[in-house]
Design an enzyme around this catalytic site. Structure first.
Site, mmCIF file in Angstrom:
data_model
loop_
_atom_site.group_PDB
_atom_site.id
_atom_site.type_symbol
_atom_site.label_atom_id
_atom_site.label_comp_id
_atom_site.label_asym_id
_atom_site.label_seq_id
_atom_site.Cartn_x
_atom_site.Cartn_y
_atom_site.Cartn_z
ATOM 1 N N SER A 29 -52.535 -9.661 27.863
ATOM 2 C CA SER A 29 -53.328 -10.035 26.866
ATOM 3 C C SER A 29 -54.493 -10.669 26.615
ATOM 4 C CB SER A 29 -51.907 -11.993 26.679
ATOM 5 O OG SER A 29 -52.349 -12.701 25.575
ATOM 6 N N TYR B 122 -50.045 -19.141 31.305
ATOM 7 C CA TYR B 122 -49.708 -18.072 30.799
ATOM 8 C C TYR B 122 -50.849 -17.045 30.631
ATOM 9 C CZ TYR B 122 -49.633 -14.303 26.952
ATOM 10 O OH TYR B 122 -48.850 -13.508 26.216
#
Length: 275
Positions: free
Chosen positions: A155, A168
């Site tokens: 990401s 995350y």
């Protein structure tokens, strides 16, 4: 004849979103697909997860391309279920060439306020689940002796910090070094390993009330339009969110012969978000 005719790809998180997009596109280029997703509940995830119907629809769409598919309900936290799914696919198709470790969750929360379970679920799925995916699948590519490609979905959050995403971001950053180590270990087998780093993508993981609130904490009940207004400020190109197909385009390049000498790299697809 597509550019992946004769190849077989294993894809996690294939029931919807980016995983479904990857499965359909690779199938349209001739690859047979081994697809997994899970209907297991994750209580710390604040949006609905994939359903059996979602995975059935991916199966239908892949078959509509003329390619074959083996689909299974398998949680990336469950090494045995992953191994069984991969083995079933390899038994049917006779080989494995491509692995797309795509499954993941989002559960935004302030770092010092999130529960231990929120942290643990994130690491178990988004980091350890990728290792389990590779452990279950990559030996089949090695055994084939033809080389292959692994693409891990990381990401932009591994590169650019945002509030409420420590767990995350930690998981997605961990994938980068996992990728680099495996790229070195697997290079003698002509297996390439890379990460992709999307900015915001219009999938169910993003298009939900929890994410809208993350992007617009100033509003009590933000809408998708409110979210998009904020999301546009994060990207330098004038776009609020990419489409899954935009990510698939890079995946296809990496797994095809066009990317045969690309390994150990972080492929950023971020509309300038890291600038």
């Amino acid at each position: 004849m597509g550019i992946l005719t004769g190849k077989v790809a294993f894809i996690t998180g294939a029931a919807r979103g980016q995983g479904r997009s990857h499965a359909i596109r690779l199938a349209s280029e001739g690859a047979d697909i081994i697809a997994v997703d899970t209907t297991a509940k994750v209580e710390t995830v604040p949006y609905p997860l994939a359903t059996a119907d979602d995975l059935a629809e991916t199966t239908r769409l892949v078959e509509a391309t003329g390619s074959r598919i083996v689909s299974r309900d398998a949680d990336v936290r469950d090494a045995l279920a992953l191994t069984d799914a991969v083995n079933a696919g390899v038994e049917r198709f006779g080989r494995l060439d491509i692995v797309l470790a795509n499954a993941g969750i989002s559960s935004p929360a302030p770092t010092l306020e999130m529960s231990e379970q929120t942290w643990q679920d994130m690491i178990d799925i988004n980091l350890t689940g990728v290792w389990k995916t590779l452990k279950a699948s990559v030996p089949h590519i090695i055994e084939g002796g033809r080389g292959g490609s692994v693409v891990i979905t990381s990401s932009l959050a591994a590169i650019y910090a945002n509030d409420n995403t420590a767990h995350y971001s930690a998981a997605k950053a961990g994938l980068v070094q996992l990728m680099k180590v495996m790229a070195k270990e697997l290079a003698p087998h002509s297996i390439r390993v890379n990460t992709i780093h999307p900015t915001t993508v219009a999938t169910p993981m993003i298009l939900n009330d929890a994410t809208y609130k993350l992007f617009r904490p100033d509003l009590e009940h933000p809408t998708r339009a409110d979210f998009e207004e904020a999301a546009r400020t994060l990207n330098r190109l004038p776009v609020a969110a990419l489409e899954p197909e935009d990510i698939t385009n890079t995946v296809l390049h990496l797994v095809s012969d066009a990317g045969r000498y690309i390994t150990g790299t972080t492929q950023v697809i971020d509309a300038g978000g890291a600038l």
